[in-house]
Scaffold this active site. Structure first.
Site, PDB file in Angstrom:
ATOM      1  N   ASP A   1      34.530   6.159 121.042  1.00 57.66           N
ATOM      2  CA  ASP A   1      32.698   5.714 120.404  1.00 57.66           C
ATOM      3  C   ASP A   1      32.767   4.606 121.323  1.00 57.66           C
ATOM      4  OD1 ASP A   1      30.430   5.742 119.561  1.00 57.66           O
ATOM      5  OD2 ASP A   1      31.410   5.991 117.474  1.00 57.66           O
TER       6      ASP A   1
ATOM      7  N   ASP B   1      24.957   5.894 118.260  1.00 52.74           N
ATOM      8  CA  ASP B   1      25.870   5.661 117.897  1.00 52.74           C
ATOM      9  C   ASP B   1      26.271   6.487 116.669  1.00 52.74           C
ATOM     10  OD1 ASP B   1      28.138   4.127 117.563  1.00 52.74           O
ATOM     11  OD2 ASP B   1      27.286   2.276 117.228  1.00 52.74           O
TER      12      ASP B   1
ATOM     13  N   LYS C   1      36.086  14.693 111.898  1.00 50.10           N
ATOM     14  CA  LYS C   1      35.326  14.364 113.352  1.00 50.10           C
ATOM     15  C   LYS C   1      36.521  14.466 114.354  1.00 50.10           C
ATOM     16  CE  LYS C   1      33.285  10.161 114.630  1.00 50.10           C
ATOM     17  NZ  LYS C   1      32.075   8.552 113.937  1.00 50.10           N
TER      18      LYS C   1
ATOM     19  N   GLU D   1      26.732   9.577 115.966  1.00 43.93           N
ATOM     20  CA  GLU D   1      26.748  10.110 117.000  1.00 43.93           C
ATOM     21  C   GLU D   1      28.019  11.561 116.085  1.00 43.93           C
ATOM     22  OE1 GLU D   1      29.264   7.725 116.826  1.00 43.93           O
ATOM     23  OE2 GLU D   1      30.504   9.111 116.782  1.00 43.93           O
TER      24      GLU D   1
ATOM     25  N   LYS E   1      27.520  -0.232 121.224  1.00 44.06           N
ATOM     26  CA  LYS E   1      28.610  -1.296 120.439  1.00 44.06           C
ATOM     27  C   LYS E   1      28.911  -2.646 121.210  1.00 44.06           C
ATOM     28  CE  LYS E   1      31.140   2.322 117.714  1.00 44.06           C
ATOM     29  NZ  LYS E   1      30.044   2.979 116.366  1.00 44.06           N
TER      30      LYS E   1
ATOM     31  N   ASP F   1      38.378   7.325 116.565  1.00 40.68           N
ATOM     32  CA  ASP F   1      37.320   7.876 115.860  1.00 40.68           C
ATOM     33  C   ASP F   1      37.582   9.421 115.697  1.00 40.68           C
ATOM     34  OD1 ASP F   1      34.693   7.389 114.589  1.00 40.68           O
ATOM     35  OD2 ASP F   1      33.954   8.022 116.454  1.00 40.68           O
TER      36      ASP F   1
ATOM     37  N   ARG G   1      28.127  12.534 113.380  1.00 37.03           N
ATOM     38  CA  ARG G   1      27.419  13.353 112.344  1.00 37.03           C
ATOM     39  C   ARG G   1      26.678  14.648 112.843  1.00 37.03           C
ATOM     40  NH1 ARG G   1      23.681   8.826 109.866  1.00 37.03           N
ATOM     41  NH2 ARG G   1      25.375   7.486 110.380  1.00 37.03           N
TER      42      ARG G   1
HETATM   43  N1  BES Z   1      32.570   5.799 114.460  1.00 35.01           N
HETATM   44  C1  BES Z   1      31.476   4.951 113.875  1.00 35.01           C
HETATM   45  C2  BES Z   1      32.111   4.836 112.798  1.00 35.01           C
HETATM   46  C3  BES Z   1      32.876   3.678 112.252  1.00 35.01           C
HETATM   47  C4  BES Z   1      32.856   2.498 111.958  1.00 35.01           C
HETATM   48  C5  BES Z   1      34.070   3.861 112.154  1.00 35.01           C
HETATM   49  C6  BES Z   1      33.870   1.237 111.718  1.00 35.01           C
HETATM   50  C7  BES Z   1      35.262   2.893 111.413  1.00 35.01           C
HETATM   51  C8  BES Z   1      35.025   1.503 111.611  1.00 35.01           C
HETATM   52  C9  BES Z   1      30.320   5.906 113.981  1.00 35.01           C
HETATM   53  O1  BES Z   1      30.187   6.780 114.745  1.00 35.01           O
HETATM   54  C10 BES Z   1      29.266   4.765 114.109  1.00 35.01           C
HETATM   55  O2  BES Z   1      29.204   4.459 114.739  1.00 35.01           O
HETATM   56  N2  BES Z   1      28.304   4.759 112.500  1.00 35.01           N
HETATM   57  C11 BES Z   1      27.263   3.996 112.756  1.00 35.01           C
HETATM   58  C12 BES Z   1      26.334   4.440 112.292  1.00 35.01           C
HETATM   59  C13 BES Z   1      24.689   3.760 111.943  1.00 35.01           C
HETATM   60  C14 BES Z   1      24.223   3.518 113.800  1.00 35.01           C
HETATM   61  C15 BES Z   1      23.517   4.415 111.463  1.00 35.01           C
HETATM   62  C16 BES Z   1      27.884   2.955 112.123  1.00 35.01           C
HETATM   63  O3  BES Z   1      28.576   3.046 111.301  1.00 35.01           O
HETATM   64  O4  BES Z   1      26.775   1.209 112.445  1.00 35.01           O
HETATM   65 ZN    ZN Z   2      29.529   5.667 116.828  1.00 37.37          ZN
HETATM   66 ZN    ZN Z   3      31.448   7.695 115.543  1.00 33.32          ZN
END
Ligand code: BES
Ligand code: ZN
Ligand code: ZN
Length: 472
Positions: free
Chosen positions: A238, A315, A233, A317, A245, A256, A319
């Site tokens: 992000d 967010d 990834k 994204e 966010k 990210d 996946r």
């Molecule tokens: N890049 C983030 C995940 C992340 C969070 C990485 C904290 C490192 C530290 C990912 O793209 C994301 O935002 N995931 C969301 C998913 C949710 C919307 C289902 C998350 O983890 O809140």
């Molecule tokens: Zn995200």
């Molecule tokens: Zn992300």
């Protein structure tokens, strides 16, 4: 850092001696002085005796972690002085943990100073002293130098600010790394994504001023023993997209791209180590931004394998990007033996297993265990997170084949892993491992030999896993 293996009778030029202490009682010199200074033979304990030019450093056990932390602690102490060189007389425990000693020294010396106006350029030289040189120590020294250097390359990339590191930059760096080790590198842009039905990945990058890039490195040595695919990834930023966010959560999202950077550096290391495997590195380099052209919650996206995805949160994204990259990998590369993906995929993984540990997921229980063991042997922390049938239901969609978020707040790392499973083809179900590196990829508060910033997670355990295949 320059690291040499020397013999006892060789002429020594180093200015300082580093002495590893597991039990104070075993010391023949300086014991009383160290007691007065309240030195304890514990991890991260360190004393510099400037006059006698000695650094004493404690360690608790003769394992990777303790030895790497001890040498890193000593190197950091050396960095507070004007001394430039040190030696260590290796006891049996240090010889047994030679890899940890070398990697810990190089990883411990690392500082990211690209954005500092004053940069220290002091190079440290480390002499490791043994009774008799041997080829196995020399080999470990060479290999460990390559591995630690690769980790530091990943750290440098991840630490670079998003204004200076966007998908095109990532693709250019991939080309340079490939050139350096003479492997091939293909880069595709958004037209390619559209033409090849990779609309999940394409949509995520749509609102960015930077074009998304699909990067494919391949290393094909003669008589390769197995075929391995690494998918990363590479979200160079992000912001969360329209599901923006909150301010505090956006900070550090330059990291990210850590999965992608781990894949690029690992490819470099594998080629440099001349491992006898055909290895492909595939990275989805994308920036997730907002704008009039942004993809939206409620959009339905079609991935390369034809599956439709209901977007309920922009967010989630990573996946989406990985879905298409995984399909691309399996369409382009046949007879895969292992397919691994690396991603800072979920905050839930960090909540679940802590900020030091990688979450290991997949359908093959044995392979998951092997991956965890490789991680632990390589100096990284990892633990298995198990799929189950009930969580699988949580990502069902009413109007598409699958939804990009779950309908429950629990088990978020696993539901993300199970989302990816939708894009693993039947023949590869048992060959796939998903590594959620959201916790360890970026270090907010320094720990062990990791300073603040990127850690380079994934490089060491992947190399260790591949080397393990040679023993079978
Ligand atoms: N890049 C983030 C995940 C992340 C969070 C990485 C904290 C490192 C530290 C990912 O793209 C994301 O935002 N995931 C969301 C998913 C949710 C919307 C289902 C998350 O983890 O809140
Ligand atoms: Zn995200
Ligand atoms: Zn992300």
């Amino acid at each position: 850092m320059k690291i040499n293996i020397l013999e006892k009778n060789d002429k020594l030029k180093s200015e300082v001696e580093i002495i590893f202490v597991k039990e104070l009682d075993s010391l023949t010199q300086d014991k009383e002085l160290l007691e007065i200074l309240d030195f304890k033979a514990k991890d991260e304990a360190c004393v510099l005796l400037a006059e006698s030019k000695k650094i004493y450093v404690g360690y608790e056990k003769d394992n990777y972690d303790c030895i790497a932390i001890a040498i890193a602690t000593a190197i950091k102490k050396l960095q507070t002085t004007k001394f430039k060189s040190a030696n260590i007389v290796l006891n049996q425990e240090l010889k047994d943990n030679f890899k940890a000693l070398v990697e810990g020294a190089i990883l411990g010396e690392y500082k990211f100073t690209d954005y500092k106006s004053e940069k220290e350029k002091r190079k440290i030289e480390l002499d490791l002293i043994v009774e008799e040189k041997n080829s196995s120590l020399e080999k470990i020294l060479n290999d460990s130098k390559i591995i630690a250097k690769a980790v530091n390359k990943a750290r440098n990339m991840v630490n670079t600010a998003p204004a200076d590191f966007y998908p095109e930059v990532m693709a250019n760096i991939a080309q340079e790394l490939a050139k350096d080790v003479d492997i091939s590198c293909e880069v595709y842009g958004e037209k390619y994504l559209e033409k090849n039905n990779m609309m999940a990945m394409h949509s995520v990058g749509r609102a960015s001023i930077h074009e998304s890039k699909l990067i494919h490195l391949s290393y094909k040595p003669k008589n390769a023993k197995a075929k391995i695919v690494l998918v990363g990834k590479g979200l160079t930023y992000d912001s969360g997209g329209l599901s923006l966010k909150p301010a505090d959560f956006m900070v550090t999202m330059k990291a990210d791209k850590s999965g992608g950077c781990a894949v690029l550096s690992t490819m470099w290391a594998i080629a440099k180590l001349e491992l006898p495997f055909e290895v492909h590195g595939i990275v989805g380099a994308v920036e997730n931004m907002i704008g009039g052209n942004a993809y939206k919650p409620d959009d339905i996206l079609k991935a390369k394998n034809g599956k439709t995805i209901e977007v309920r949160n922009t967010d989630a994204e990573g996946r989406l990007v990985l879905a298409d990259c995984l399909c691309y990998a399996q369409d382009e590369i046949k007879d895969i033996d292992y397919i691994f993906d690396y991603a800072t995929l979920t905050g839930a993984c960090v909540v679940g297993v802590g900020e030091y540990t990688t979450g290991v997921m997949g359908n093959n229980e044995i392979l998951k265990k092997e991956a965890v063991v490789s991680a632990l042997n390589s100096g990284e922390y990892a633990t298995a997170l198990d799929f189950n049938r009930f969580l699988r239901k949580a990502i069902k969609s009413e109007i598409a084949d699958v939804c990009n978020i779950a309908n429950t707040r629990y088990g978020g790392a696993i539901t993300a892993g199970m989302f990816l499973d939708n894009f693993i083809y039947e023949e590869n179900k048992n060959k796939w491992i998903h590594f959620d590196i959201a916790g360890p990829a970026f270090v907010e508060k320094a720990w062990g030999y990791n300073p603040h910033g990127a850690s380079g997670t994934g490089v060491r355990f992947t190399v260790e896993f591949l080397r393990g295949l040679l023993k079978d």
